[in-house]
Write a protein that holds these residues in place. Sequence first.
Motif, PDB file in Angstrom:
ATOM      1  N   VAL A  37       0.829  -1.207   0.000  1.00 21.03           N
ATOM      2  CA  VAL A  37       0.000   0.000   0.000  1.00 21.03           C
ATOM      3  C   VAL A  37       0.862   1.256   0.000  1.00 21.03           C
ATOM      4  CG1 VAL A  37      -1.670   1.307   1.368  1.00 21.03           C
ATOM      5  CG2 VAL A  37      -1.970  -1.140   1.071  1.00 21.03           C
ATOM      6  N   SER A  38       2.061   1.151   0.612  1.00 20.09           N
ATOM      7  CA  SER A  38       2.943   2.319   0.647  1.00 20.09           C
ATOM      8  C   SER A  38       3.646   2.545  -0.689  1.00 20.09           C
ATOM      9  CB  SER A  38       3.987   2.159   1.751  1.00 20.09           C
ATOM     10  OG  SER A  38       4.873   1.083   1.449  1.00 20.09           O
ATOM     11  N   GLY A  39       3.598   1.532  -1.583  1.00 16.80           N
ATOM     12  CA  GLY A  39       4.206   1.683  -2.901  1.00 16.80           C
ATOM     13  C   GLY A  39       3.319   2.504  -3.818  1.00 16.80           C
ATOM     14  N   SER A  40       3.856   2.835  -4.969  1.00 21.00           N
ATOM     15  CA  SER A  40       3.084   3.640  -5.919  1.00 21.00           C
ATOM     16  C   SER A  40       2.874   2.872  -7.212  1.00 21.00           C
ATOM     17  CB  SER A  40       3.806   4.961  -6.216  1.00 21.00           C
ATOM     18  OG  SER A  40       5.076   4.714  -6.789  1.00 21.00           O
ATOM     19  N   ALA A  41       1.742   3.090  -7.832  1.00 22.64           N
ATOM     20  CA  ALA A  41       1.417   2.462  -9.110  1.00 22.64           C
ATOM     21  C   ALA A  41       0.475   3.387  -9.871  1.00 22.64           C
ATOM     22  CB  ALA A  41       0.761   1.099  -8.888  1.00 22.64           C
ATOM     23  N   THR A  42       0.538   3.298 -11.182  1.00 19.39           N
ATOM     24  CA  THR A  42      -0.359   4.110 -12.010  1.00 19.39           C
ATOM     25  C   THR A  42      -1.787   3.600 -11.875  1.00 19.39           C
ATOM     26  OG1 THR A  42       1.428   4.485 -13.589  1.00 19.39           O
ATOM     27  CG2 THR A  42      -0.806   4.917 -14.347  1.00 19.39           C
ATOM     28  N   ALA A  43      -2.703   4.500 -11.633  1.00 22.08           N
ATOM     29  CA  ALA A  43      -4.114   4.123 -11.546  1.00 22.08           C
ATOM     30  C   ALA A  43      -4.621   3.713 -12.926  1.00 22.08           C
ATOM     31  CB  ALA A  43      -4.938   5.285 -11.010  1.00 22.08           C
ATOM     32  N   LEU A  44      -5.219   2.536 -13.012  1.00 22.36           N
ATOM     33  CA  LEU A  44      -5.736   2.019 -14.283  1.00 22.36           C
ATOM     34  C   LEU A  44      -7.264   2.053 -14.223  1.00 22.36           C
ATOM     35  CD1 LEU A  44      -3.317  -1.037 -14.679  1.00 22.36           C
ATOM     36  CD2 LEU A  44      -3.046   1.259 -15.612  1.00 22.36           C
ATOM     37  N   GLY A  45      -7.835   3.127 -14.701  1.00 22.90           N
ATOM     38  CA  GLY A  45      -9.282   3.289 -14.617  1.00 22.90           C
ATOM     39  C   GLY A  45     -10.030   2.740 -15.819  1.00 22.90           C
ATOM     40  N   GLY A  46      -9.659   3.138 -17.011  1.00 21.20           N
ATOM     41  CA  GLY A  46     -10.359   2.678 -18.199  1.00 21.20           C
ATOM     42  C   GLY A  46     -11.649   3.432 -18.420  1.00 21.20           C
ATOM     43  N   ASP A  47     -12.053   3.546 -19.708  1.00 22.98           N
ATOM     44  CA  ASP A  47     -13.299   4.263 -20.020  1.00 22.98           C
ATOM     45  C   ASP A  47     -14.444   3.330 -20.377  1.00 22.98           C
ATOM     46  OD1 ASP A  47     -12.586   3.307 -22.484  1.00 22.98           O
ATOM     47  OD2 ASP A  47     -12.075   5.263 -23.340  1.00 22.98           O
ATOM     48  N   GLY A  48     -14.200   2.015 -20.358  1.00 23.70           N
ATOM     49  CA  GLY A  48     -15.265   1.047 -20.578  1.00 23.70           C
ATOM     50  C   GLY A  48     -15.561   0.719 -22.028  1.00 23.70           C
ATOM     51  N   THR A  49     -14.872   1.349 -23.000  1.00 25.42           N
ATOM     52  CA  THR A  49     -15.200   1.107 -24.408  1.00 25.42           C
ATOM     53  C   THR A  49     -14.903  -0.333 -24.822  1.00 25.42           C
ATOM     54  OG1 THR A  49     -13.010   1.989 -24.988  1.00 25.42           O
ATOM     55  CG2 THR A  49     -14.871   3.506 -25.087  1.00 25.42           C
ATOM     56  N   LEU A  50     -13.747  -0.823 -24.468  1.00 23.53           N
ATOM     57  CA  LEU A  50     -13.370  -2.184 -24.874  1.00 23.53           C
ATOM     58  C   LEU A  50     -14.121  -3.229 -24.056  1.00 23.53           C
ATOM     59  CD1 LEU A  50      -9.505  -1.702 -25.309  1.00 23.53           C
ATOM     60  CD2 LEU A  50     -11.204  -1.979 -27.122  1.00 23.53           C
ATOM     61  N   THR A  51     -14.263  -2.991 -22.759  1.00 21.71           N
ATOM     62  CA  THR A  51     -14.957  -3.988 -21.934  1.00 21.71           C
ATOM     63  C   THR A  51     -16.422  -4.124 -22.348  1.00 21.71           C
ATOM     64  OG1 THR A  51     -15.360  -2.276 -20.258  1.00 21.71           O
ATOM     65  CG2 THR A  51     -13.442  -3.684 -19.935  1.00 21.71           C
ATOM     66  N   GLN A  52     -17.065  -3.010 -22.657  1.00 20.37           N
ATOM     67  CA  GLN A  52     -18.461  -3.066 -23.086  1.00 20.37           C
ATOM     68  C   GLN A  52     -18.595  -3.752 -24.441  1.00 20.37           C
ATOM     69  OE1 GLN A  52     -21.214  -2.430 -21.354  1.00 20.37           O
ATOM     70  NE2 GLN A  52     -19.800  -2.049 -19.634  1.00 20.37           N
ATOM     71  N   ALA A  53     -17.616  -3.509 -25.327  1.00 16.99           N
ATOM     72  CA  ALA A  53     -17.647  -4.150 -26.642  1.00 16.99           C
ATOM     73  C   ALA A  53     -17.538  -5.664 -26.507  1.00 16.99           C
ATOM     74  CB  ALA A  53     -16.516  -3.600 -27.509  1.00 16.99           C
ATOM     75  N   TRP A  63     -11.431 -13.500 -28.465  1.00 18.28           N
ATOM     76  CA  TRP A  63     -12.197 -12.422 -27.845  1.00 18.28           C
ATOM     77  C   TRP A  63     -11.705 -11.018 -28.234  1.00 18.28           C
ATOM     78  CZ3 TRP A  63     -12.123 -14.996 -22.349  1.00 18.28           C
ATOM     79  CH2 TRP A  63     -13.179 -15.907 -22.258  1.00 18.28           C
ATOM     80  N   LEU A  64     -10.381 -10.842 -28.320  1.00 15.88           N
ATOM     81  CA  LEU A  64      -9.833  -9.494 -28.421  1.00 15.88           C
ATOM     82  C   LEU A  64      -9.517  -9.028 -29.837  1.00 15.88           C
ATOM     83  CD1 LEU A  64      -7.462  -9.322 -25.305  1.00 15.88           C
ATOM     84  CD2 LEU A  64      -9.948  -9.129 -25.461  1.00 15.88           C
ATOM     85  N   GLU A  65      -9.190  -9.937 -30.754  1.00 15.32           N
ATOM     86  CA  GLU A  65      -8.870  -9.495 -32.114  1.00 15.32           C
ATOM     87  C   GLU A  65     -10.055  -8.838 -32.817  1.00 15.32           C
ATOM     88  OE1 GLU A  65      -6.868 -12.519 -34.379  1.00 15.32           O
ATOM     89  OE2 GLU A  65      -4.923 -11.997 -33.461  1.00 15.32           O
ATOM     90  N   PRO A  66     -11.305  -9.313 -32.594  1.00 11.17           N
ATOM     91  CA  PRO A  66     -12.435  -8.590 -33.199  1.00 11.17           C
ATOM     92  C   PRO A  66     -12.575  -7.149 -32.672  1.00 11.17           C
ATOM     93  CG  PRO A  66     -13.106 -10.805 -32.586  1.00 11.17           C
ATOM     94  CD  PRO A  66     -11.744 -10.599 -31.996  1.00 11.17           C
ATOM     95  N   LEU A  67     -11.918  -6.860 -31.549  1.00 11.79           N
ATOM     96  CA  LEU A  67     -11.957  -5.498 -30.995  1.00 11.79           C
ATOM     97  C   LEU A  67     -10.806  -4.650 -31.518  1.00 11.79           C
ATOM     98  CD1 LEU A  67     -12.723  -6.377 -27.235  1.00 11.79           C
ATOM     99  CD2 LEU A  67     -14.338  -5.983 -29.096  1.00 11.79           C
ATOM    100  N   ARG A 106     -18.344  -7.454 -23.799  1.00 13.46           N
ATOM    101  CA  ARG A 106     -19.572  -7.934 -23.161  1.00 13.46           C
ATOM    102  C   ARG A 106     -20.693  -8.117 -24.182  1.00 13.46           C
ATOM    103  NH1 ARG A 106     -20.525  -7.223 -17.557  1.00 13.46           N
ATOM    104  NH2 ARG A 106     -18.730  -6.467 -16.348  1.00 13.46           N
ATOM    105  N   HIS A 107     -20.839  -7.158 -25.117  1.00 12.97           N
ATOM    106  CA  HIS A 107     -21.902  -7.248 -26.134  1.00 12.97           C
ATOM    107  C   HIS A 107     -21.651  -8.399 -27.109  1.00 12.97           C
ATOM    108  CE1 HIS A 107     -23.903  -3.806 -24.643  1.00 12.97           C
ATOM    109  NE2 HIS A 107     -23.009  -2.896 -25.066  1.00 12.97           N
ATOM    110  N   ALA A 108     -20.362  -8.739 -27.306  1.00  8.94           N
ATOM    111  CA  ALA A 108     -20.028  -9.797 -28.259  1.00  8.94           C
ATOM    112  C   ALA A 108     -20.160 -11.196 -27.662  1.00  8.94           C
ATOM    113  CB  ALA A 108     -18.604  -9.593 -28.776  1.00  8.94           C
ATOM    114  N   LEU A 109     -20.193 -11.293 -26.352  1.00  8.91           N
ATOM    115  CA  LEU A 109     -20.261 -12.609 -25.703  1.00  8.91           C
ATOM    116  C   LEU A 109     -21.640 -13.239 -25.890  1.00  8.91           C
ATOM    117  CD1 LEU A 109     -18.470 -11.840 -22.290  1.00  8.91           C
ATOM    118  CD2 LEU A 109     -17.536 -13.137 -24.224  1.00  8.91           C
ATOM    119  N   PRO A 110     -21.681 -14.542 -26.103  1.00  8.67           N
ATOM    120  CA  PRO A 110     -22.978 -15.225 -26.264  1.00  8.67           C
ATOM    121  C   PRO A 110     -23.621 -15.571 -24.918  1.00  8.67           C
ATOM    122  CG  PRO A 110     -21.194 -16.779 -26.606  1.00  8.67           C
ATOM    123  CD  PRO A 110     -20.540 -15.440 -26.386  1.00  8.67           C
ATOM    124  N   PHE A 111     -23.066 -15.036 -23.839  1.00 12.30           N
ATOM    125  CA  PHE A 111     -23.619 -15.316 -22.511  1.00 12.30           C
ATOM    126  C   PHE A 111     -23.456 -14.069 -21.650  1.00 12.30           C
ATOM    127  CE2 PHE A 111     -19.172 -16.617 -22.636  1.00 12.30           C
ATOM    128  CZ  PHE A 111     -18.632 -15.953 -21.542  1.00 12.30           C
TER     129      PHE A 111
END
Length: 401
Positions: free
Chosen positions: A235-251, A331-335, A253-258
Amino acid sequence: MTPETQKQLKITDVSAKKLEKLNLHTAWDLVLHLPLRYEDETHIMPIKDAPIGVPCQVEGEVIHQEVTFKPRKQLIVQIADDSGSVLFLRFIHFYSSNQKQMAVGKRIRAVGEIKHGFHGDEMIHPKIRDAENSGLAESLTPIYPTVNGLNQPTLRRIIQTALDVTPLHDTLPDALLGRLKLPHLAESLRLLHSPPPSFTIHQLSDGTLPAWQRLKFDELLAQQLSMRLARQKRVSGSATALGGDGTLTQALRHALPFALTDAQEKVVSEICRDMAQTHPMHRLLQGDVGSGKTIVAALSALTAIESGAQVAVMAPTEILAEQHFIKFKQWLEPLGLEVVWLSGSQRKKAKDEAKAKLADGTVKIAVGTHALFSDDVEFQNLGLVIVDEQHRFGVAQRLAL
């Protein structure tokens, strides 16, 4: 082991090297090197009453000795006690001194487990004592984990010396010991290393013995404290915050058959929340085969990629890593994301191309084996590492990546 410790404990150079193989480097290491089991050399069991498969000590006169060569060379000795009961002693490895020690007419003691043999009940490679010139032990004999070349008497002597010279200050306050009904550390250690004659093997082997309970408590407490210290350091160490804007994750999710299950949604949310922090994340994802751990890993990877970071997915075998590679490509190449593969058996040209794309940031995600943490593999901006079956990698290997 330092020369000072070696001199203080009267340990030879040969024994010191053997102790290092057991990771015993200090007097405290030796004090905490506890017995595996105990042998009872305090009394003699009549051969006719000796139990099968339980260590015991018998005494008798050698009535026969011979060296046989079929099916292999071995020394066979027969002893008989005062009741006339006979026991075979069999040695596959022996010297001429052993034959003299067990010459016909000698009275000896044998310590070991009795088993049913081809010719009758027998002990294989028992511990032998001269019954005429050695008394019975006053307490149970501890048997320690050891290595080849470091015998039990030597190890017992070294550990006893360490007990005598080491200040056994207690680590817990008396009030806590009283509340938990635990004995003091020094009392527990001395009892387990040198059990009083009143204790039986059964008592000392029982995990509910207060001495064992005390050491188990200390071990669990140390583990919890080390985990807390590791978390504080992380916790005392530092790391870049990785937030993301949701564009790839939503894409994806929509492509999954479940649709994701509630449990998958929960852990994805927890992982994303951790990745958005400014200190490193260490998280273990557990689940049965087919429970959907891979899709959780893929969504986590996309969150990191949305933030401009690169992702490494490592598996312990090429077969498992290749399965992940195929799934991530699917999963990822179609994106519009290229997934590269790195393994030890890969052709040099293909490996060099993959390494170049990771180094200049052209590719955001790599899947592979141990090859991912080779010295010549460089990432432009590695932000997330996903390790499958992490227990099959060494700590140093995971940290290298």
